[in-house]
Design an enzyme around this catalytic site. Sequence first.
Site, PDB file in Angstrom:
ATOM      1  N   ASP A  74       0.849  -1.182   0.000  1.00 31.50           N
ATOM      2  CA  ASP A  74       0.000   0.000   0.000  1.00 31.50           C
ATOM      3  C   ASP A  74       0.892   1.242   0.000  1.00 31.50           C
ATOM      4  OD1 ASP A  74      -2.223   1.628   0.067  1.00 31.50           O
ATOM      5  OD2 ASP A  74      -3.059   0.782   1.894  1.00 31.50           O
ATOM      6  N   HIS A  99      -4.969   3.570   1.101  1.00 27.97           N
ATOM      7  CA  HIS A  99      -6.226   3.041   0.556  1.00 27.97           C
ATOM      8  C   HIS A  99      -6.007   2.490  -0.845  1.00 27.97           C
ATOM      9  CE1 HIS A  99      -7.105   6.873  -1.765  1.00 27.97           C
ATOM     10  NE2 HIS A  99      -6.199   7.283  -0.901  1.00 27.97           N
ATOM     11  N   HIS A 100      -4.816   1.935  -1.075  1.00 26.61           N
ATOM     12  CA  HIS A 100      -4.483   1.337  -2.364  1.00 26.61           C
ATOM     13  C   HIS A 100      -3.977  -0.098  -2.170  1.00 26.61           C
ATOM     14  CE1 HIS A 100      -3.496   5.740  -3.589  1.00 26.61           C
ATOM     15  NE2 HIS A 100      -4.784   5.477  -3.776  1.00 26.61           N
ATOM     16  N   ALA A 101      -4.654  -0.852  -1.345  1.00 31.97           N
ATOM     17  CA  ALA A 101      -4.207  -2.215  -1.048  1.00 31.97           C
ATOM     18  C   ALA A 101      -4.065  -3.030  -2.331  1.00 31.97           C
ATOM     19  CB  ALA A 101      -5.190  -2.888  -0.097  1.00 31.97           C
ATOM     20  N   SER A 102      -2.930  -3.701  -2.481  1.00 38.99           N
ATOM     21  CA  SER A 102      -2.595  -4.350  -3.756  1.00 38.99           C
ATOM     22  C   SER A 102      -1.698  -5.558  -3.525  1.00 38.99           C
ATOM     23  CB  SER A 102      -1.833  -3.370  -4.669  1.00 38.99           C
ATOM     24  OG  SER A 102      -2.507  -2.155  -4.835  1.00 38.99           O
TER      25      SER A 102
END
Length: 267
Positions: A14, A202-205
């Site tokens: 993230d 807020h960019h869980a990847s």
Amino acid sequence: TRIDLPGVGKNLQDRYEVGVVNRVKDDWGILKGAQYKNTDTQYADWLRTKDKYTGSVYGTNGAVLAVIKRSANERSLPDLFCFGVLADFRGYYPGYSKRVVERLNCLTWAVLKAHTNNRAGYVKLKSTNPLERPEINFRYFAEGTPDQNEDLDSVVEGVRFVRDLTRPLIELGVVEEEESPGSEMTSDEQIRDFVRYQSWGHHASCTCAIGPDGASDAVLDSNFRVRGAKGLRVVDASVFPRIPGFFIVSAVYMIGEKAADAILADR
């Protein structure tokens, strides 16, 4: 277990983001009438001119300006995205948007650290109950991937940079006070603590990564097929081996288009 793929749920990545919040002397004139409802004057302005260029706040993404820069000269790529918003924005939590609506006299610098080193987060099932919330642990900063505090120091540099941008506004009397982290937080260690405890993402990847044949943690092949499974593909932000760019949405659109081509080619 139908297929043993050790990479599933591993490699969670993230961004790090943090907000430096300033209180300004007066409400921003451009926000006059903004209640963030479809009954206020700002919404009426947007509705009337939405198909043309407009100065309405509701016709923007909310950021007044942004800077892309390296946190240190030795970084191979620019890794900081610092953007100003006319709002009190301290991250995402239940009810966070109330601050935006209730306070029209704030300037927040959001500091986003991209190209992070941390790759040790994970997602795990807690039980066989599909309705039970899984265990999600990002293992931020040194807890996950020891990097001699490189990621942490990069965010600290971002905080110092936006403070430099704000200093003239303080001298002019436009900004009355830095509310968060607060002007008393001046040392690197104080700012590090602020970043450790207040940063968000807020960019869980990356927990279902594409990889080459034979790679131990490769979950998907290059056509998004789950290795060892028939008729099952994954097409979302989990497919990246490394989190891409500053923001992931355009990369997610791209893999959606690529996956559509791959599926049609197999028909």
